[in-house]
Design a protein around this motif. Structure first.
Motif, PDB file in Angstrom:
ATOM      1  N   GLY B  64       0.823  -1.203   0.000  1.00 11.43           N
ATOM      2  CA  GLY B  64       0.000   0.000   0.000  1.00 11.43           C
ATOM      3  C   GLY B  64       0.847   1.238   0.000  1.00 11.43           C
ATOM      4  N   GLU B  65       0.151   2.344  -0.137  1.00  8.83           N
ATOM      5  CA  GLU B  65       0.813   3.625  -0.246  1.00  8.83           C
ATOM      6  C   GLU B  65       1.635   3.926   1.007  1.00  8.83           C
ATOM      7  OE1 GLU B  65      -0.809   7.502  -2.304  1.00  8.83           O
ATOM      8  OE2 GLU B  65      -1.702   7.235  -0.343  1.00  8.83           O
ATOM      9  N   SER B  66       2.690   4.688   0.814  1.00 10.02           N
ATOM     10  CA  SER B  66       3.448   5.179   1.955  1.00 10.02           C
ATOM     11  C   SER B  66       2.513   5.971   2.862  1.00 10.02           C
ATOM     12  CB  SER B  66       4.581   6.074   1.443  1.00 10.02           C
ATOM     13  OG  SER B  66       5.164   6.749   2.513  1.00 10.02           O
ATOM     14  N   GLY B  67       2.507   5.640   4.152  1.00 13.49           N
ATOM     15  CA  GLY B  67       1.638   6.329   5.093  1.00 13.49           C
ATOM     16  C   GLY B  67       0.245   5.732   5.188  1.00 13.49           C
ATOM     17  N   GLN B 116      11.347  -1.773  10.033  1.00 10.33           N
ATOM     18  CA  GLN B 116      11.630  -1.050   8.796  1.00 10.33           C
ATOM     19  C   GLN B 116      12.940  -0.269   8.904  1.00 10.33           C
ATOM     20  OE1 GLN B 116       8.314   1.445   7.807  1.00 10.33           O
ATOM     21  NE2 GLN B 116       9.111   1.983   5.817  1.00 10.33           N
ATOM     22  N   GLU B 198       9.152  -4.225   5.568  1.00 16.55           N
ATOM     23  CA  GLU B 198      10.113  -3.763   4.562  1.00 16.55           C
ATOM     24  C   GLU B 198      11.483  -4.376   4.833  1.00 16.55           C
ATOM     25  OE1 GLU B 198       9.250  -1.915   2.086  1.00 16.55           O
ATOM     26  OE2 GLU B 198       7.614  -0.592   2.707  1.00 16.55           O
ATOM     27  N   HIS B 231       6.843  -2.832  -0.357  1.00 17.69           N
ATOM     28  CA  HIS B 231       6.314  -2.035  -1.455  1.00 17.69           C
ATOM     29  C   HIS B 231       6.756  -2.624  -2.787  1.00 17.69           C
ATOM     30  CE1 HIS B 231      10.374  -0.541  -1.190  1.00 17.69           C
ATOM     31  NE2 HIS B 231      10.234  -0.302  -2.464  1.00 17.69           N
ATOM     32  N   TYR B 268      -7.049   1.698  -7.083  1.00 18.22           N
ATOM     33  CA  TYR B 268      -5.743   1.903  -6.453  1.00 18.22           C
ATOM     34  C   TYR B 268      -4.824   0.713  -6.723  1.00 18.22           C
ATOM     35  CZ  TYR B 268      -1.896   2.516  -3.338  1.00 18.22           C
ATOM     36  OH  TYR B 268      -0.611   2.614  -2.876  1.00 18.22           O
ATOM     37  N   LEU B 272      -1.285   0.826  -8.611  1.00 22.46           N
ATOM     38  CA  LEU B 272      -0.089   0.294  -7.963  1.00 22.46           C
ATOM     39  C   LEU B 272       0.627  -0.702  -8.885  1.00 22.46           C
ATOM     40  CD1 LEU B 272       1.063   0.700  -5.101  1.00 22.46           C
ATOM     41  CD2 LEU B 272      -0.145  -1.348  -4.404  1.00 22.46           C
TER      42      LEU B 272
END
Ligand SMILES: Nc1ncnc2c1ncn2[C@@H]1O[C@H](COP(=O)(O)OP(=O)(O)OP(=O)(O)O)[C@@H](O)[C@H]1O
Ligand SMILES: Nc1ncnc2c1ncn2[C@@H]1O[C@H](COP(=O)(O)OP(=O)(O)OP(=O)(O)O)[C@@H](O)[C@H]1O
Ligand SMILES: [Mg+2]
Ligand SMILES: [Mg+2]
Lengths: 361, 326
Positions: B64-67, B116, B198, B231, B268, B272
């Motif tokens: 998913g998106e950062s944040g 991370q 990560e 990611h 989304y 991605l």
């Protein structure tokens, strides 16, 4: 000082070692690297091969236990009166570097964003501080610029976020704040050490495009250290492949991807997971990198190289020139060496890449 | 909201039914919310009612998106945060509320997290050998100091480092080497669930391959489950059995790896997948990804409900969006 006319940064025969409890580690063993104005150069390579240490040397941020045994890092810039100067960054004191070069002319984004962020200060303050340090501006202008930069790197609710402390941000947000700080001073050279490792691909694309845009507008030169070969393919003009403290192959980006010549580069390209295939196991390069506590004899990659020859055990290969832009440090490039075909799997993969490229042409 | 909850439960039952062996989930997260009040008028709603489960020996990829809340979900599960709302069942024990001593011990032993940010998760004053051996010390997992140092040396080798590295301090390593110390520290405990945040993103592709192969081997050996946060979609595709796609604290799509990659439904997810850079310079310098702007498309996650597609594949959408996207 002699320097290639078009170069903005030139690393010459850099040699660095570290003292540790276990002995001396010879981490950088003669690195050469060129960066021209407006160009993007990527450094890829094995973890621990010396990518970060090489660029840290350029900004005077080597750890205290490091010794520079030899080499030069030449940098060409215009001083405040517009006169061109060439300096060897390795001969400058840390103080001088901080005053004249770092941040203002050469900005660096570190692998670990927390090394550049102060945990006790809000991020708004930190970005503004960078702007105020390098430019004479009033606080309001700096605030507006900080806000703009944070929005550019894709921080939503930037105004509210400026009041956040680093630990209140996600890993990728922290990384983007550091990128905003680096861009704040309009540097000549931007060095990014794994700038997008913590970013999802959509934000990564956005950041890479942002840097490209600044590059086109201001002629920024960029060094990317990254293991993400997709990123390399997207942004790089030239690629340096590093192994055990040396550059083992350098070429323009197409040559690296379509005509790689070093067996280590082959291993890297073959190790990428392929979205098109359903492999059950990934190809890693067998064996482990040499322990640089002991100087490797011959070619440092030989023990892991399926194509190693007798001479690899005895003598490290020189750089062989293959074209005006392509150089490789491998005995396989010697005119007397046997002609080695690319490994089948990699050959097939490159074939697929070429076909795919044709459909975009 | 109650709609989402019931739908979620139904979906969970549906998923359970599709599993042939009918095993119990080792981790079951239901309607997890994690909010962070920053000031009187600003609360970061990091996680907004997320549900999923992980079965023993399975790898669940969270992308998913950062944040978007990936790390926060991991930290809530291992209880570095106290969840704002929702339930987390780990080995059939509720761990979302206050924890008794016994449950705490069980958590420490059976769940590990690979962080991370390796630099800030490793004690800078401790030698790497002691960092890796710490869990062994706490749970007294050896009978002699020789056994302990053998275990540490063995683990160092498995992650591609050398036993002599045990004597070094964290700052004396490269970024990727440091990340492998974090991996070794988690794997040495033979936990039941590993939250890997990560954990391979700072490694070069060859070492990534080595570490991911190692994670798979250890999974085969001890049957642990992974919550694999990443990611890098090509790596996620390779390692995961199922995938959850997170955006702005909502689970917008989940399904088997095959379902997500061959038939992405949520815009989304599509965006991605299209943004994955191809390691092919001629292509990459020309290609453009599919943009996604939730507000421009008028998508409001808080009114969406979970819609079931085939198998375990489901997507967060309103009825109208669902018929438009499928
Ligand atoms: N302060 C230090 N003391 C001792 N050894 C060090 C120190 N800093 C770096 N090294 C060693 O120098 C070598 C090169 O490190 P460097 O950080 O440049 O690697 P890298 O190529 O950036 O790797 P990565 O991709 O993992 O970040 C490594 O073997 C590392 O262990
Ligand atoms: N301790 C905290 N206090 C306040 N806000 C927080 C805290 N931890 C996380 N957040 C916020 O929660 C949101 C989700 O963060 P999280 O770290 O979970 O994202 P992520 O999906 O892991 O992102 P990335 O891929 O960038 O690491 C972000 O908006 C972040 O700012
Ligand atoms: Mg590094
Ligand atoms: Mg995170």
């Amino acid at each position: 000082m002699e320097m290639n006319e078009k170069a903005i940064l030139e690393v010459r025969d850099l040699d660095i070692s570290f003292k540790t409890n276990a002995g001396v580690i010879h981490a950088i063993r003669g690195v050469n690297l060129d960066l021209q104005k407006g160009e993007t150069v990527a450094i890829v390579g094995e973890s621990g091969s010396g990518k970060s240490v090489t660029v840290k040397a350029a900004v005077g941020l080597l750890d205290a236990n490091a010794t520079v045994n030899a080499g030069q890092i030449l940098y060409r810039y215009k001083d405040d009166n517009g006169n061109e100067e060439v300096v060897d960054l390795l001969t400058m004191s840390k103080r001088e570097l901080r005053k004249k070069i770092n941040g203002r002319r050469i900005a660096m984004v570190f692998q670990d964003p927390m090394t550049s962020l102060d945990p006790t200060m809000t991020i708004g303050k930190q970005v503004m501080e960078g702007i105020l340090l390098h430019k004479k501006q009033d606080k309001n202008a700096a605030y507006a610029r900080a806000l703009e930069l944070l929005e550019l790197v894709g921080i939503t609710d930037a105004e509210k976020r400026m009041k956040n402390y680093p630990h209140q941000l996600s890993g990728g947000m922290r990384q983007r704040v550091v990128i905003a700080m680096a861009l704040a001073s309009d540097p000549d050279i931007l060095i990014c050490d794994e700038p997008t490792t913590a970013l999802d691909v959509t934000i990564q694309a956005r950041i890479l495009e942002l840097i490209k845009d600044v590059q086109e507008r201001l002629g920024l030169s960029v060094i990317y250290i990254t293991h993400d070969l997709g990123v390399v393919a997207k942004v790089a003009d030239y690629v340096n492949v590093m192994y055990a403290g040396r550059i083992v192959e350098v070429a323009n980006v197409n040559e690296i991807f379509y005509e790689p010549r070093h067996p280590y580069t082959w291993g890297l390209l073959a190790a990428m997971p392929d979205l098109e295939l359903d492999d059950d196991r990934l190809n890693s390069i067998p064996g482990s990198p040499p322990n640089l506590l002991h100087e490797p004899e011959g070619d440092a990659f030989a023990p892991r190289n399926a194509y190693a020859m007798a001479i690899d055990e005895k003598m490290a290969p020189p750089m062989f020139k293959l074209s005006d832009t392509h150089f490789v440090a491998s005995w396989l490039a010697h005119p007397d060496a046997p002609q080695i075909e690319l490994p089948d799997e990699l050959k097939a993969r490159i074939e697929r890449s070429r076909k795919e490229a044709q459909s975009y042409a | 909201m109650s709609d989402v909850m019931t739908e979620t439960r139904e979906q969970a039952t549906a998923q359970q039914a599709t599993r042939a062996d009918n095993t119990q989930a080792i981790l079951k997260v239901t309607d997890l919310k994690q909010h962070f009040p920053i000031s009187r008028n600003f609360t970061v709603k990091a996680v907004n009612g997320v549900s999923f489960e992980i079965y023993p020996g399975e790898t669940y990829g969270l992308v998913g998106e950062s944040g978007s809340g990936k790390t926060t979900i991991g930290r809530s599960i291992i209880r570095l945060h106290t969840p704002t709302e929702g339930s987390i069942l780990f080995q059939d024990k509720e761990i979302a509320g206050s924890l008794d001593h016994e449950t705490k011990q069980m958590l420490r032993r059976d769940m590990q997290m690979i962080f991370q940010d390796p630099m800030s998760s490793l004690n800078p004053r401790k030698k790497v050998g002691d960092i890796i051996g710490e869990g062994l010390d706490i749970h007294k997992r050896y009978s002699s100091s020789q056994e302990r140092s053998d275990a540490v040396a063995d683990m160092l080798k498995k992650v591609g480092l050398s036993p002599t590295h045990a004597e070094r301090y964290p700052h004396q390593f490269s970024g990727g080497q440091r990340q492998r110390v974090g991996i070794a520290r988690a794997l040495i405990m033979n936990p039941k669930l590993i939250i890997a945040d990560e954990c391979i993103s700072a490694l070069d592709v060859s070492i990534q391959a080595q570490v991911v192969n190692l994670m798979k081997d250890i999974q085969d050996e001890i049957g642990c489950a992974y919550l694999f946060i990443a990611h890098d979609l090509s790596m996620v595709k390779y390692i995961s059995d199922r995938i959850g796609v997170l955006h702005l604290g909502y689970m917008v799509e989940t399904g088997t790896t095959d379902e997500i990659f061959s038939n992405p439904v949520h815009p989304y997810t599509k965006s991605l997948l299209s943004a994955v850079p191809h390691p092919n310079p001629e292509v990459e310098k020309k290609r453009h990804s599919v943009p996604y702007d939730k507000d421009a498309e008028g998508v409001d996650y808080s009114v969406g409900t979970i819609h079931q597609l085939e198998g375990t594949h489901s997507v967060l959408a309103t009825d109208e969006e669902f018929s438009r996207w499928t």
